[in-house]
Write an enzyme that holds these catalytic residues in place. Structure first.
Site, PDB file in Angstrom:
ATOM      1  N   TYR A 185       0.846  -1.208   0.000  1.00 51.58           N
ATOM      2  CA  TYR A 185       0.000   0.000   0.000  1.00 51.58           C
ATOM      3  C   TYR A 185       0.881   1.257   0.000  1.00 51.58           C
ATOM      4  O   TYR A 185       0.673   2.175  -0.803  1.00 51.58           O
ATOM      5  CB  TYR A 185      -0.884  -0.039   1.245  1.00 51.58           C
ATOM      6  CG  TYR A 185      -1.854   1.108   1.378  1.00 51.58           C
ATOM      7  CD1 TYR A 185      -3.017   1.153   0.611  1.00 51.58           C
ATOM      8  CD2 TYR A 185      -1.629   2.140   2.293  1.00 51.58           C
ATOM      9  CE1 TYR A 185      -3.925   2.198   0.745  1.00 51.58           C
ATOM     10  CE2 TYR A 185      -2.533   3.179   2.441  1.00 51.58           C
ATOM     11  CZ  TYR A 185      -3.683   3.205   1.664  1.00 51.58           C
ATOM     12  OH  TYR A 185      -4.575   4.246   1.798  1.00 51.58           O
ATOM     13  N   LYS A 229       1.153   4.110  -2.914  1.00 51.84           N
ATOM     14  CA  LYS A 229       0.758   5.499  -2.640  1.00 51.84           C
ATOM     15  C   LYS A 229       1.944   6.451  -2.852  1.00 51.84           C
ATOM     16  O   LYS A 229       1.754   7.610  -3.244  1.00 51.84           O
ATOM     17  CB  LYS A 229       0.214   5.626  -1.214  1.00 51.84           C
ATOM     18  CG  LYS A 229      -1.111   4.898  -1.010  1.00 51.84           C
ATOM     19  CD  LYS A 229      -2.226   5.499  -1.860  1.00 51.84           C
ATOM     20  CE  LYS A 229      -3.594   4.938  -1.552  1.00 51.84           C
ATOM     21  NZ  LYS A 229      -4.647   5.542  -2.370  1.00 51.84           N
TER      22      LYS A 229
HETATM   23  P1  NAI Z   1     -13.382   2.508   0.834  1.00 47.79           P
HETATM   24  O1  NAI Z   1     -12.885   1.114   0.857  1.00 47.79           O
HETATM   25  O2  NAI Z   1     -14.446   2.915   1.801  1.00 47.79           O
HETATM   26  O3  NAI Z   1     -13.889   2.884  -0.652  1.00 47.79           O
HETATM   27  C1  NAI Z   1     -13.136   2.549  -1.779  1.00 47.79           C
HETATM   28  C2  NAI Z   1     -14.058   2.478  -2.990  1.00 47.79           C
HETATM   29  O4  NAI Z   1     -13.257   2.088  -4.111  1.00 47.79           O
HETATM   30  C3  NAI Z   1     -15.170   1.434  -2.851  1.00 47.79           C
HETATM   31  O5  NAI Z   1     -16.399   1.954  -3.283  1.00 47.79           O
HETATM   32  C4  NAI Z   1     -14.697   0.284  -3.745  1.00 47.79           C
HETATM   33  O6  NAI Z   1     -15.753  -0.480  -4.300  1.00 47.79           O
HETATM   34  C5  NAI Z   1     -13.930   1.051  -4.816  1.00 47.79           C
HETATM   35  N1  NAI Z   1     -12.953   0.188  -5.519  1.00 47.79           N
HETATM   36  C6  NAI Z   1     -12.134  -0.736  -4.963  1.00 47.79           C
HETATM   37  N2  NAI Z   1     -11.436  -1.352  -5.934  1.00 47.79           N
HETATM   38  C7  NAI Z   1     -11.829  -0.823  -7.107  1.00 47.79           C
HETATM   39  C8  NAI Z   1     -11.487  -1.073  -8.474  1.00 47.79           C
HETATM   40  N3  NAI Z   1     -10.604  -2.025  -8.799  1.00 47.79           N
HETATM   41  N4  NAI Z   1     -12.083  -0.339  -9.437  1.00 47.79           N
HETATM   42  C9  NAI Z   1     -13.016   0.607  -9.114  1.00 47.79           C
HETATM   43  N5  NAI Z   1     -13.383   0.879  -7.851  1.00 47.79           N
HETATM   44  C10 NAI Z   1     -12.799   0.176  -6.856  1.00 47.79           C
HETATM   45  O7  NAI Z   1     -12.078   3.420   0.994  1.00 47.79           O
HETATM   46  P2  NAI Z   1     -11.896   4.913   1.571  1.00 47.79           P
HETATM   47  O8  NAI Z   1     -11.497   4.824   2.991  1.00 47.79           O
HETATM   48  O9  NAI Z   1     -13.049   5.756   1.190  1.00 47.79           O
HETATM   49  O10 NAI Z   1     -10.591   5.365   0.765  1.00 47.79           O
HETATM   50  C11 NAI Z   1     -10.648   6.055  -0.463  1.00 47.79           C
HETATM   51  C12 NAI Z   1      -9.234   6.415  -0.892  1.00 47.79           C
HETATM   52  O11 NAI Z   1      -8.595   7.181   0.145  1.00 47.79           O
HETATM   53  C13 NAI Z   1      -8.339   5.190  -1.119  1.00 47.79           C
HETATM   54  O12 NAI Z   1      -7.494   5.431  -2.211  1.00 47.79           O
HETATM   55  C14 NAI Z   1      -7.540   5.116   0.169  1.00 47.79           C
HETATM   56  O13 NAI Z   1      -6.309   4.477  -0.019  1.00 47.79           O
HETATM   57  C15 NAI Z   1      -7.365   6.587   0.496  1.00 47.79           C
HETATM   58  N6  NAI Z   1      -7.059   6.859   1.889  1.00 47.79           N
HETATM   59  C16 NAI Z   1      -7.949   6.520   2.883  1.00 47.79           C
HETATM   60  C17 NAI Z   1      -7.636   6.806   4.206  1.00 47.79           C
HETATM   61  C18 NAI Z   1      -8.567   6.486   5.321  1.00 47.79           C
HETATM   62  O14 NAI Z   1      -8.216   6.770   6.473  1.00 47.79           O
HETATM   63  N7  NAI Z   1      -9.723   5.941   5.074  1.00 47.79           N
HETATM   64  C19 NAI Z   1      -6.364   7.439   4.570  1.00 47.79           C
HETATM   65  C20 NAI Z   1      -5.524   7.744   3.454  1.00 47.79           C
HETATM   66  C21 NAI Z   1      -5.871   7.458   2.163  1.00 47.79           C
END
Ligand code: NAI
Length: 246
Positions: free
Chosen positions: A154, A158
């Site tokens: 990861y 990133k």
């Molecule tokens: P989440 O898991 O709640 O949502 C991710 C979304 O991406 C989901 O709707 C999922 O279906 C979709 N997804 C997954 N694989 C996919 C693919 N192959 N093609 C299309 N869509 C796909 O994640 P969250 O927490 O909302 O994170 C969003 C972004 O923010 C991610 O890139 C994550 O790495 C980043 N992030 C999140 C943090 C956190 O604390 N939650 C901290 C730092 C970064």
């Protein structure tokens, strides 16, 4: 309504941070393409936004697949007629210690988090180049800046996004397209809800502002980077982390 008449593509927008970004951009007047591998959830999210009288269209797509990405971008252009904003938000984790990490876990995280962004930039930039304008935001993570035990795949993906952001920013700047990254810290979402309580408390202890961030706070940073107030900003990484890293 600072994004009136603009079209924004947001990947991974069916839930979590991506959904918050889509809602925020739509409330500023943008028509939003809700792109997600979970087509059913993407439809529900688009419907929710439409109930607020916002313009949202769902698309099912695995961002890791260059062919699917290309097809969806073409469909968005045919449905919504332009592309002004691209937010590469789709991301996954497959955590584990390096020694035990399977090569497939490494590959999958890279395919979604890094190649997914490459696929969409590559496909969407054609329309942006035609329009001679555009704003791209890649959602990285503070883990891409500082690393984390158990998240080598990861973290590396990133960190890779930051290299992609800066290279694309340099390449596209003469054509009026800006490319920036947002690096969230600890944000309350379904992705972090599954972490053990001890790990959550450990992370929170390192946040000077003494709380987790919200999805809306990440969306605000994205809105700034795609909107008119950041027209002289490109190739930058904006941390939304409560001061975790400084
Ligand atoms: P989440 O898991 O709640 O949502 C991710 C979304 O991406 C989901 O709707 C999922 O279906 C979709 N997804 C997954 N694989 C996919 C693919 N192959 N093609 C299309 N869509 C796909 O994640 P969250 O927490 O909302 O994170 C969003 C972004 O923010 C991610 O890139 C994550 O790495 C980043 N992030 C999140 C943090 C956190 O604390 N939650 C901290 C730092 C970064």
């Amino acid at each position: 309504m600072i994004l009136k008449d603009q079209v924004a593509l947001i990947t991974g927008a069916a839930r979590g941070i991506g959904k918050a970004i889509a809602a925020r951009l739509a409330r500023e007047g943008a028509s939003v393409a809700i792109i997600d591998i979970d087509g059913e959830q993407a439809r529900k999210t688009a419907l929710e936004l439409e109930c607020e009288l916002l313009r949202a269209v769902p698309y099912t797509c695995d961002v890791a697949d260059p062919g699917e990405a290309n097809k969806v971008v073409k469909k968005v252009v045919s449905d919504l007629e332009r592309i002004d904003i691209l937010v590469n938000n789709a991301g996954i984790t497959r955590d584990g210690l390096l020694m035990r990490m399977k090569p497939e876990e490494w590959d999958l995280v890279f395919a979604v988090n890094l190649k997914g962004a490459f696929n969409f930039i590559r496909s969407a930039c054609r329309q942006m180049l035609k329009q001679r304008a555009g704003a791209i935001v890649n959602i990285s993570s503070v883990i891409g800046l500082i690393g984390n035990a158990g998240q080598a795949n990861y973290s590396a993906s990133k960190a890779g996004l930051l290299g992609l952001t800066k290279s694309a920013a340099k390449e596209f700047a003469p054509r009026g397209i800006r490319v920036n990254a947002v690096a969230p810290g600890f944000i309350e979402t379904e992705m972090t809800a599954v972490l053990p309580e001890e790990a959550k408390q450990g992370w929170l202890a390192s946040v000077p502002l003494n709380r987790a961030g919200s999805m809306e706070e990440v969306a605000s940073a994205v809105l700034f980077l795609v909107g008119p107030d950041s027209e002289y900003i490109t190739g930058q990484v904006l941390q939304v982390d409560g001061g975790m890293i400084m």
